[in-house]
Enzyme design. Sequence first.
Site, mmCIF file in Angstrom:
data_model
loop_
_atom_site.group_PDB
_atom_site.id
_atom_site.type_symbol
_atom_site.label_atom_id
_atom_site.label_comp_id
_atom_site.label_asym_id
_atom_site.label_seq_id
_atom_site.Cartn_x
_atom_site.Cartn_y
_atom_site.Cartn_z
ATOM 1 N N VAL A 1 -3.962 -12.989 -5.454
ATOM 2 C CA VAL A 1 -3.033 -14.177 -6.032
ATOM 3 C C VAL A 1 -1.511 -13.533 -5.771
ATOM 4 O O VAL A 1 -1.434 -12.722 -5.719
ATOM 5 C CB VAL A 1 -3.185 -14.480 -7.301
ATOM 6 C CG1 VAL A 1 -4.708 -15.164 -7.530
ATOM 7 C CG2 VAL A 1 -3.109 -13.330 -8.425
ATOM 8 N N TRP B 1 1.038 0.681 -12.723
ATOM 9 C CA TRP B 1 2.518 0.785 -12.997
ATOM 10 C C TRP B 1 3.151 -0.258 -12.495
ATOM 11 O O TRP B 1 4.067 -0.970 -12.996
ATOM 12 C CB TRP B 1 3.095 2.017 -12.346
ATOM 13 C CG TRP B 1 4.519 2.221 -13.123
ATOM 14 C CD1 TRP B 1 5.669 2.322 -12.605
ATOM 15 C CD2 TRP B 1 5.029 2.116 -14.518
ATOM 16 N NE1 TRP B 1 6.884 2.233 -13.144
ATOM 17 C CE2 TRP B 1 6.241 2.142 -14.549
ATOM 18 C CE3 TRP B 1 4.217 2.271 -15.735
ATOM 19 C CZ2 TRP B 1 6.921 2.393 -15.790
ATOM 20 C CZ3 TRP B 1 5.064 2.049 -17.188
ATOM 21 C CH2 TRP B 1 6.431 2.279 -16.956
ATOM 22 N N ASN B 2 2.882 -0.890 -11.281
ATOM 23 C CA ASN B 2 3.515 -1.988 -10.734
ATOM 24 C C ASN B 2 3.606 -3.281 -11.615
ATOM 25 O O ASN B 2 4.661 -4.114 -11.791
ATOM 26 C CB ASN B 2 2.920 -2.283 -9.150
ATOM 27 C CG ASN B 2 3.181 -1.293 -8.677
ATOM 28 O OD1 ASN B 2 4.418 -0.983 -7.993
ATOM 29 N ND2 ASN B 2 2.209 -0.586 -7.997
ATOM 30 N N SER B 3 2.351 -3.404 -12.195
ATOM 31 C CA SER B 3 1.810 -4.462 -13.097
ATOM 32 C C SER B 3 2.941 -4.512 -14.259
ATOM 33 O O SER B 3 3.276 -5.611 -14.835
ATOM 34 C CB SER B 3 0.421 -4.523 -13.402
ATOM 35 O OG SER B 3 -0.237 -4.981 -12.298
ATOM 36 N N GLU C 1 6.159 -5.220 -13.497
ATOM 37 C CA GLU C 1 6.495 -6.788 -13.326
ATOM 38 C C GLU C 1 6.206 -7.672 -14.593
ATOM 39 O O GLU C 1 7.080 -8.542 -14.843
ATOM 40 C CB GLU C 1 5.240 -7.344 -12.322
ATOM 41 C CG GLU C 1 5.526 -6.792 -10.810
ATOM 42 C CD GLU C 1 4.247 -6.884 -9.915
ATOM 43 O OE1 GLU C 1 3.078 -7.362 -10.433
ATOM 44 O OE2 GLU C 1 4.194 -6.064 -8.877
ATOM 45 N N GLY D 1 -7.019 6.147 -13.546
ATOM 46 C CA GLY D 1 -5.863 7.137 -12.919
ATOM 47 C C GLY D 1 -4.841 7.244 -14.354
ATOM 48 O O GLY D 1 -5.035 7.573 -15.416
ATOM 49 N N HIS E 1 0.408 1.266 -3.917
ATOM 50 C CA HIS E 1 1.392 2.143 -3.153
ATOM 51 C C HIS E 1 2.158 1.280 -2.163
ATOM 52 O O HIS E 1 3.433 1.655 -1.965
ATOM 53 C CB HIS E 1 0.670 3.501 -2.688
ATOM 54 C CG HIS E 1 0.097 4.291 -3.565
ATOM 55 N ND1 HIS E 1 0.394 5.304 -4.014
ATOM 56 C CD2 HIS E 1 -0.923 4.096 -4.506
ATOM 57 C CE1 HIS E 1 -0.110 6.119 -4.960
ATOM 58 N NE2 HIS E 1 -0.833 5.195 -5.057
ATOM 59 N N THR F 1 5.165 6.290 -7.492
ATOM 60 C CA THR F 1 4.698 4.839 -7.818
ATOM 61 C C THR F 1 4.502 4.526 -9.073
ATOM 62 O O THR F 1 4.158 3.259 -9.405
ATOM 63 C CB THR F 1 3.888 4.014 -6.810
ATOM 64 O OG1 THR F 1 2.937 5.220 -6.812
ATOM 65 C CG2 THR F 1 4.206 4.316 -5.488
ATOM 66 N N GLN G 1 -3.506 5.059 -15.961
ATOM 67 C CA GLN G 1 -3.224 3.576 -16.584
ATOM 68 C C GLN G 1 -3.248 4.251 -18.197
ATOM 69 O O GLN G 1 -2.723 3.323 -18.959
ATOM 70 C CB GLN G 1 -4.275 2.634 -16.313
ATOM 71 C CG GLN G 1 -4.273 2.284 -14.660
ATOM 72 C CD GLN G 1 -5.254 1.901 -13.996
ATOM 73 O OE1 GLN G 1 -6.272 1.591 -14.716
ATOM 74 N NE2 GLN G 1 -5.176 1.501 -12.798
ATOM 75 N N ASP H 1 5.091 8.805 0.311
ATOM 76 C CA ASP H 1 4.419 8.557 -0.900
ATOM 77 C C ASP H 1 4.244 9.818 -1.722
ATOM 78 O O ASP H 1 4.505 10.906 -1.069
ATOM 79 C CB ASP H 1 2.969 7.922 -0.598
ATOM 80 C CG ASP H 1 2.345 7.410 -1.772
ATOM 81 O OD1 ASP H 1 2.490 6.530 -1.984
ATOM 82 O OD2 ASP H 1 1.457 8.203 -2.126
#
Length: 458
Positions: A335, A355-357, A360, A375, A20, A140, A377, A117
Amino acid sequence: MSSSDHQTHVALFPSAGMGHLVPFLRLANTLLSHNCKLTLITSHPPVSSAESHLISRFLSAFPQVNELKFHILPLDPSIANSDDPFFLQFEAIRRSVHVLNSPISALSPPLSALVCDVTLISSGLLLNTTLNIPIYALFTSSAKMLSLFAYYPFAKMSDPSSDFIRIPAIGSIPKTSLPPPLLINNSIFGKIFAQDGQRIKELNGILINAMDGIEGDTLTALNTGKVLNGVPPVIPIGPFLPCDFENPDAKSPIKWLDNLPPRSVVFASFGSRTATSRDQIKEIGSGLVSSGYRFVWVVKDKVVDKEDKEGLEDIMGEELMKKLKEKGMVLKEWVNQQEILGHRAVGGFICHCGWNSVMEAALNGVPILGWPQIGDQMINAELIAKKGLGMWVEEWGWGQKCLVKGEEVGGRIKEMMESEALRKQAAKFRDEAIKAVEVGGSCDRAIQGLIRMWSKGT
Ligand code: UPG
């Protein structure tokens, strides 16, 4: 009148967890580059060290940002049946939000808009009883997940005996793919989902890290009232771009990657908020070795990073560790994921489908082997498989519940790395993502439009 009086002043109110915080700070970076004045609301103490470090790096990079720091009431594990520290923090932030009433009303210049959020929609609306400004949510996750969020309060009532939830214009989602806490009575996540889902109509808009190139159909359905009447404008502003302040002081695999051929390396990481079981870690290790590919693997042994203290040798055992070192790089620390995904040597991503991954990976044109853990995913995994950005092995189920053998993992890695179709489709998404983030592209236009509206109080 000082120059700051003319600035659009936006407050950003993220909730717990890097999944988030990262998108909020990337949005902050964009707003700052458009000369907005910014207040960042931070809840203390945060759950993870990763959050504290990122907030510090962000504030050092942008000393002009006003931090509105507030202390949350103590966590109350008895309040609902969850031992997830991030859900408990969601709940505690919501319960503490009244303490923000007076400091947020006193901000100068007064706020033009508040972006909260998705788990803080009720809180943002509560604060707005005194602020009376436009309230937006930053969603998000995927647009498909947003459709579920919007429709869920109605779907739940429609047919409790069915194995599916049917969302108008989107399709059916098997109940087994829903975030598991939605199937548990009285869960924190379920309560927030139901309470805030019902209130999205009161928002002025919903910003989402999505792009037409991947989810154009779903975004159109949401924006034309086909999912649900009265959904406020859903504004895709993705993919978010990584920012310099995100760089951790960690061991970077980049130099090692520099010496390897294009698309020859698999990157494996499962986000910031799930721990992999010891048995599964060993199977993943042997799968990576047997795949024959080189790899960078980020191991997470505990849900909260502060508790993640054991060394890799202790987790893997000496023999497996020796084999792993011959073929790849195994890390057990935060990382720079974006930098790794953007390296030309990386040709595939074993990913939990946070979701961010996913976004990306799309921005960098890297195909995904989706392995949902918790969640949203599984919904995201199904989506990437359908769109061709990656593959999803449905039989693997939820990573937190089933043990997948190393041989199977290795075989699927080969399948992903050797698939020309996945590579082509991922490259297509990368091209569309790059177009969206260019100056004058869809993201840029959406952000400029928002700032214009906010400056007029809409
Ligand atoms: N990341 C790093 N380095 C690491 C680990 C993660 O930079 O070592 C970054 C990653 O690049 C991404 C973010 O941290 O930007 C993680 O976000 P995400 O990929 O969405 O995963 P989670 O941390 O698991 O995010 C939570 C939920 C996920 C949901 C997301 C957004 O677990 O399911 O989609 O929040 O709501």
